[in-house]
Design a protein around this motif. Structure first.
Motif, mmCIF file in Angstrom:
data_model
loop_
_atom_site.group_PDB
_atom_site.id
_atom_site.type_symbol
_atom_site.label_atom_id
_atom_site.label_comp_id
_atom_site.label_asym_id
_atom_site.label_seq_id
_atom_site.Cartn_x
_atom_site.Cartn_y
_atom_site.Cartn_z
ATOM 1 N N CYS A 109 0.853 -1.362 -0.028
ATOM 2 C CA CYS A 109 0.010 -0.053 -0.101
ATOM 3 C C CYS A 109 0.968 1.486 -0.030
ATOM 4 O O CYS A 109 0.473 2.292 -0.746
ATOM 5 C CB CYS A 109 -0.962 -0.141 1.336
ATOM 6 N N LYS A 110 2.053 1.159 0.705
ATOM 7 C CA LYS A 110 3.221 2.501 0.638
ATOM 8 C C LYS A 110 3.214 2.447 -0.774
ATOM 9 O O LYS A 110 3.413 3.946 -1.204
ATOM 10 C CB LYS A 110 4.037 2.040 1.489
ATOM 11 N N ASP A 111 3.730 1.643 -1.443
ATOM 12 C CA ASP A 111 4.151 1.894 -2.848
ATOM 13 C C ASP A 111 3.136 2.481 -3.645
ATOM 14 O O ASP A 111 3.214 3.080 -4.715
ATOM 15 C CB ASP A 111 4.773 0.419 -3.483
ATOM 16 N N VAL A 115 2.092 5.795 -6.769
ATOM 17 C CA VAL A 115 1.348 5.614 -7.751
ATOM 18 C C VAL A 115 0.333 6.613 -7.878
ATOM 19 O O VAL A 115 -0.183 7.563 -9.006
ATOM 20 C CB VAL A 115 0.842 4.253 -8.156
ATOM 21 N N ALA A 116 -0.586 6.669 -6.680
ATOM 22 C CA ALA A 116 -1.613 7.358 -6.586
ATOM 23 C C ALA A 116 -1.080 8.942 -6.671
ATOM 24 O O ALA A 116 -2.079 10.033 -7.391
ATOM 25 C CB ALA A 116 -2.258 7.499 -5.495
ATOM 26 N N ASP A 117 0.006 9.407 -6.172
ATOM 27 C CA ASP A 117 0.602 10.710 -6.416
ATOM 28 C C ASP A 117 0.602 11.187 -7.696
ATOM 29 O O ASP A 117 0.419 12.383 -8.285
ATOM 30 C CB ASP A 117 1.641 10.889 -5.465
ATOM 31 N N ILE A 118 1.471 10.344 -8.601
ATOM 32 C CA ILE A 118 1.546 10.522 -9.870
ATOM 33 C C ILE A 118 0.299 10.629 -10.680
ATOM 34 O O ILE A 118 0.237 11.543 -11.476
ATOM 35 C CB ILE A 118 2.394 9.457 -10.469
ATOM 36 N N LEU A 119 -0.715 9.959 -10.409
ATOM 37 C CA LEU A 119 -2.059 9.975 -11.074
ATOM 38 C C LEU A 119 -2.662 11.395 -10.783
ATOM 39 O O LEU A 119 -3.309 12.071 -11.531
ATOM 40 C CB LEU A 119 -2.748 8.850 -10.597
ATOM 41 N N GLU A 120 -2.627 11.703 -9.424
ATOM 42 C CA GLU A 120 -3.301 13.073 -8.787
ATOM 43 C C GLU A 120 -2.521 14.213 -9.612
ATOM 44 O O GLU A 120 -3.160 15.011 -10.049
ATOM 45 C CB GLU A 120 -2.882 13.005 -7.281
ATOM 46 N N LYS A 121 -0.845 14.153 -9.760
ATOM 47 C CA LYS A 121 -0.483 15.151 -10.279
ATOM 48 C C LYS A 121 -0.885 15.469 -11.857
ATOM 49 O O LYS A 121 -0.802 16.531 -12.455
ATOM 50 C CB LYS A 121 1.047 15.105 -10.079
ATOM 51 N N THR A 122 -0.804 14.176 -12.421
ATOM 52 C CA THR A 122 -1.111 14.174 -13.900
ATOM 53 C C THR A 122 -2.663 14.686 -14.027
ATOM 54 O O THR A 122 -2.841 15.696 -14.964
ATOM 55 C CB THR A 122 -1.195 12.638 -14.399
ATOM 56 N N ALA A 123 -3.599 14.408 -13.364
ATOM 57 C CA ALA A 123 -4.980 15.074 -13.371
ATOM 58 C C ALA A 123 -4.870 16.430 -13.190
ATOM 59 O O ALA A 123 -5.669 17.255 -13.837
ATOM 60 C CB ALA A 123 -5.901 14.282 -12.519
ATOM 61 N N LYS A 124 -4.133 17.104 -12.123
ATOM 62 C CA LYS A 124 -4.190 18.403 -11.943
ATOM 63 C C LYS A 124 -3.414 19.224 -12.754
ATOM 64 O O LYS A 124 -3.974 20.146 -13.241
ATOM 65 C CB LYS A 124 -3.460 18.402 -10.584
ATOM 66 N N CYS A 125 -2.233 18.450 -13.492
ATOM 67 C CA CYS A 125 -1.816 19.385 -14.689
ATOM 68 C C CYS A 125 -2.722 19.602 -15.976
ATOM 69 O O CYS A 125 -2.825 20.630 -16.502
ATOM 70 C CB CYS A 125 -0.756 18.767 -15.359
ATOM 71 N N CYS A 126 -3.525 18.438 -16.303
ATOM 72 C CA CYS A 126 -4.207 18.491 -17.322
ATOM 73 C C CYS A 126 -5.363 19.495 -17.104
ATOM 74 O O CYS A 126 -5.803 20.028 -18.090
ATOM 75 C CB CYS A 126 -4.940 16.924 -17.503
ATOM 76 N N GLN A 144 2.634 11.575 -20.821
ATOM 77 C CA GLN A 144 3.610 11.287 -20.053
ATOM 78 C C GLN A 144 3.357 10.937 -18.706
ATOM 79 O O GLN A 144 4.071 10.009 -18.281
ATOM 80 C CB GLN A 144 4.476 12.939 -20.010
ATOM 81 N N GLY A 145 2.268 11.399 -18.262
ATOM 82 C CA GLY A 145 1.750 11.081 -16.871
ATOM 83 C C GLY A 145 1.462 9.469 -16.935
ATOM 84 O O GLY A 145 1.547 8.815 -16.046
ATOM 85 N N LEU A 146 0.797 9.274 -17.725
ATOM 86 C CA LEU A 146 0.336 7.581 -17.914
ATOM 87 C C LEU A 146 1.439 6.942 -18.156
ATOM 88 O O LEU A 146 1.591 5.756 -17.657
ATOM 89 C CB LEU A 146 -0.546 7.662 -19.118
ATOM 90 N N SER A 147 2.440 7.350 -18.938
ATOM 91 C CA SER A 147 3.730 6.623 -19.271
ATOM 92 C C SER A 147 4.352 6.135 -17.926
ATOM 93 O O SER A 147 4.835 5.277 -17.442
ATOM 94 C CB SER A 147 4.609 7.101 -20.245
ATOM 95 N N LEU A 148 4.466 7.508 -17.098
ATOM 96 C CA LEU A 148 5.089 7.423 -15.969
ATOM 97 C C LEU A 148 4.369 6.429 -14.868
ATOM 98 O O LEU A 148 5.172 6.004 -13.915
ATOM 99 C CB LEU A 148 5.323 8.811 -15.086
ATOM 100 N N LEU A 149 3.142 6.476 -14.905
ATOM 101 C CA LEU A 149 2.291 5.663 -14.072
ATOM 102 C C LEU A 149 2.576 4.333 -14.218
ATOM 103 O O LEU A 149 2.558 3.449 -13.426
ATOM 104 C CB LEU A 149 0.915 6.317 -14.174
ATOM 105 N N GLU A 150 2.467 3.761 -15.634
ATOM 106 C CA GLU A 150 2.642 2.590 -16.059
ATOM 107 C C GLU A 150 4.014 1.877 -15.335
ATOM 108 O O GLU A 150 4.290 0.901 -15.080
ATOM 109 C CB GLU A 150 2.542 2.434 -17.328
ATOM 110 N N ALA A 151 5.159 2.767 -15.689
ATOM 111 C CA ALA A 151 6.439 2.193 -15.171
ATOM 112 C C ALA A 151 6.486 2.226 -13.983
ATOM 113 O O ALA A 151 6.965 1.113 -13.300
ATOM 114 C CB ALA A 151 7.446 3.419 -15.893
#
Length: 224
Positions: A109-111, A115-126, A144-151
């Motif tokens: 859950c900590k990891d 992932v949730a942070d990346i998704l939130e930042k991507t949605a905020k930038c959009c 870019q956000g989705l690629s980073l999220l997948e990785a």
């Protein structure tokens, strides 16, 4: 000791009585050597009363009973302590099992929070740059956000032993694959193998936790 003294007094009275009778009849004097020898022989030949024997045996039995009672008390105390220790161990083990069930996925859950942070930042930038004339720039940020999220998801899965199955071309295995339908075998596709994956399957440390939904190739029927 009282019984022995009483026995001695009674014996002395009988000896004195027999000595008096002998003297009146002209026999030996009660304190003569012969009379003393006879009295001594009579005394030595007669045993003490049997009432003294059981008292010693009874004392020995009582001592043994007290010793055994102490041993029983000691063993009982040890047994009670052992039972208490086992109960404490059982409670601690049960508590550890419950904690493992609740907090066993804490690291995972900590990891996932990252992932949730990346998704939130991507949605905020959009949302901030969403202007009618700048759709291309917005799509680039989303990509870019989705690629980073997948990785990041792949790294988290690998860290925790979660592996995605890629069964294309593998032989159909009902323990790993869920058959959706059959399809004719094409060029380079062997009958009985997985030709198409509808939904990916996953393994956790080598154990299948979700079956892959697949289509299996079959040999097409020849037209007569």
């Amino acid at each position: 000791m009282a019984a022995r003294s009483l026995w001695a007094v009674q014996r002395l009275q009988r000896l004195l009585a027999s000595g008096a009778v002998s003297e009146s009849r002209g026999w030996l004097h009660p304190f003569s050597t012969a009379t003393q020898r006879t009295a001594g022989e009579d005394c030595s030949s007669e045993d003490p009363p049997d009432g003294l024997g059981p008292s010693l045996a009874e004392q020995a039995l009582r001592l043994k009973a007290v010793k055994l009672e102490k041993e029983v008390q000691d063993l009982t105390l040890r047994y009670q302590r052992a039972v208490a220790d086992c109960e404490n161990i059982r409670r601690r083990t049960q508590r550890c099992v419950e904690d493992a069930k609740i907090f066993g996925i804490q690291s995972f859950c900590k990891d996932l929070v990252e992932v949730a942070d990346i998704l939130e930042k991507t949605a905020k930038c959009c949302s901030e740059g969403a202007e009618p004339e700048d759709h291309r720039h917005t799509l680039e940020k989303v990509f870019q956000g989705l690629s980073l999220l997948e990785a990041k998801l792949k790294s988290v899965f690998t860290k925790h032993g979660l592996e995605k199955m890629t069964p294309i071309g593998d032989k159909y295995d009902p323990h790993e694959h869920e058959l959706i339908c059959h399809m004719p075998a094409g060029v380079g596709v062997q009958p009985g193998t997985v030709a198409l994956v509808r939904q990916d399957g996953y393994k956790l440390h080598g154990r299948t936790i979700r079956l892959a939904q697949v289509e299996v190739a079959v040999e097409s029927q020849r037209r007569l």
